[in-house]
Design a protein around this motif. Structure first.
Motif: not given
Length: 528
Positions: A469-480, A511-520
């Motif tokens: 996140r400190a390197q400006n990562a904006t999104w975190f996504g993981v398949t379930k 949803d049934d497949t994934m989680l996606i977060y927008r990183l502050a």
């Protein structure tokens, strides 16, 4: 086909084999990079993208899964990815181009093997060996994959064919062409070096049988061999330098005898149990292994076609050369099984020999033409139905489909320049980053000596996320269904990490497949 020394009838047979090879490889050509090789295919595809979008310097291959970059890596010469990038420049981006380039090399490899076998064992064996390479599941699967290996095998097979032709007819242009093409083949993937072993064997045997083995002739060949060796050594030294001096400090490949130690290889039985599983399930399958085994128990052909000027044990020696490469790199080859592609040439040739032996059991006079044809049809049906189709079905299974969907969703949500962090069905697979059309990191981050196929404990995973996140990562996504090599699911093993994300980021997709977060923007330690 007359330009290649084939009678029209034999040209028709070869043409039919090449059509068959193309049809097997083109089936499902539009499948996304979600099959059993998705990990390596996604990296190859990223390098093609980066040639096209960032730099055309072929000596600086770059992936997109280690942050904003540049992310140069020590890898083989990018023959297939570079040609694909050129197609992007001319025709526009289409992910299918990578598979099509690989398939073109694969079909040419079938042709080159036919011409090589014809010079070694004669026309009938050439038809049988090329046919087997056309349909063998491992050869088909690798040849349809966005990988460097199809170029490697096609080029070293072509180089071997031209070199044997030079030994038989003394034409210097053939020697030069063989040296150049073989060199590029080995640069395209290092296991191609195995082809040098049968080429060396052929040098001495064919020249000796023709009465032309002399110091003068060896000195004619030696400069080509030395230049080829210098180019190969020089390039791979450069790849090592690139991988050790530029972030993320990664050199493709690991698990060699000199790094793991002899004791480790011996304790693992040189990974033979795992190799047997690969060979019997999809690489060759049992029907092909049986007919190749029959050939190994018999002598090579001794017909007039294999008179002086031939090297009857050529493919046995090739198999030994491939086994020598395996001896020094067993763990790497077992872990990344497309490296077994160098075995497909001798296995196809030997299986073709076994096919002919089975078709003529009982003697030529006792077995009529019709009976031989029926035997060939029956054996071929067993090979295709009992081997090729099940093997290809297994390997084409869309194991990484949810990673593809995650990447596509991130592409919709993100903006150009956003950096993404992803964890896909196989931890470490960058397929979601590729389909996001962004740059970013696999999670845990890869590069250097890190084992990014294993999940981190929460006490390490949370600081790692914050560093990204400190390197400006904006999104975190993981398949379930994301799991590591110990079969641990991220959403279950890293519950504290998910809870931390829920506190410090916005859950955008669940949803049934994934989680996606927008990183502050990064939270400080006190907030944790």
């Amino acid at each position: 086909m007359s330009g290649f020394g084939l009678r029209p009838s034999n040209g028709v047979v070869l043409g039919a084999i090449l059509v068959l090879a193309a049809l097997f490889r083109l089936h499902d050509v539009q499948q996304p990079l979600v099959d059993a090789f998705s990990w390596r295919e996604a990296s190859t595809a990223m390098m093609a993208d980066n040639f096209f979008l960032r730099s055309w310097n072929i000596f600086f291959p770059e992936v997109s899964w280690t942050g904003p970059g540049p992310a140069y890596q020590g890898r083989e010469l990018q023959v297939i990815s570079y040609i694909t990038a050129l197609l992007y420049a001319v025709l526009g981006w289409d992910e299918m181009f990578g598979r099509l380039v690989a398939i073109a090399f694969g079909v040419w490899g079938v042709f080159a093997l036919h011409r090589l076998i014809e010079r070694i064992w004669g026309t009938a064996h050439a038809h049988a060996g090329a046919f087997l390479l056309a349909i063998m599941p491992g050869a088909v699967m690798i040849d349809r994959s966005f990988l460097p290996d199809p170029a490697m095998l096609s080029l070293v097979t072509t180089g071997a064919w031209l070199y044997v032709a030079y030994l038989q007819n003394d034409r210097i242009p053939l020697l030069l062409a063989a040296g150049l093409i073989t060199t590029i083949g080995v640069l395209a993937k290092l296991p191609g070096i195995a082809a040098v072993v049968p080429m060396t064997y052929a040098t001495f045997l064919i020249l000796q049988r023709r009465g032309k083995l002399s110091l003068h002739r060896i000195l004619q060949i030696l400069p080509v061999a030395l230049i080829a060796g210098a180019l190969i050594l020089g390039y791979y030294r450069w790849a090592h330098y690139l991988g050790t001096n530029y972030p993320p400090y990664h050199i493709a490949g690991s698990g060699y005898l000199w790094s793991d130690g002899v004791a480790k290889f011996v304790s693992e039985g040189f990974y033979i149990p795992a190799t047997w599983k690969i060979a019997s399930n999809w690489l060759f399958t049992l029907p092909v292994m049986i007919v190749a085994g029959i050939a190994l128990l018999a002598a090579p052909p001794t017909t007039p076609e294999t008179a002086p000027g031939r090297a009857p044990w050529f493919f046995h020696v090739w198999l030994a050369g491939a086994a020598l490469v395996y001896f020094f790199a067993a763990r790497e080859i077992k872990t990344n099984p497309w490296n077994f592609h160098i075995f497909n040439v001798p296995m196809a040739a030997l299986a073709g020999r076994g096919l002919i032996l089975l078709s003529t059991i009982g003697g030529d006079q006792a077995v009529g033409t019709r009976s031989r044809a029926l035997r060939l049809v029956a054996i071929t049906a067993v090979i295709i139905i009992g081997g090729s189709i099940p093997g290809l079905t297994l390997m084409k299974t869309p194991y990484a489909d949810s990673g593809h969907k995650l990447g596509a969703r991130l592409s919709e949500l993100s903006q150009p320049g956003d950096l993404v962090v992803t964890a896909t069905p196989t931890i470490g697979d960058p397929v979601a980053i590729y389909y996001s059309r962004r740059r970013g990191w696999v999670f845990p981050p890869g590069g250097g000596e890190n084992d990014w196929s294993m999940l981190l404990a929460d006490e390490d995973a949370i600081p790692t996320l914050e560093a990204l996140r400190a390197q400006n990562a904006t999104w975190f996504g993981v398949t379930k269904n994301a799991r590591d090599m110990q079969r641990r699911k991220l959403i279950e093993y890293n519950k504290a990490l998910i809870a931390h994300l829920d506190r410090t980021a916005e859950r955008v997709v669940d949803d049934d497949t994934m989680l996606i977060y927008r990183l502050a923007p990064r939270v400080d330690a006190a907030a944790n």
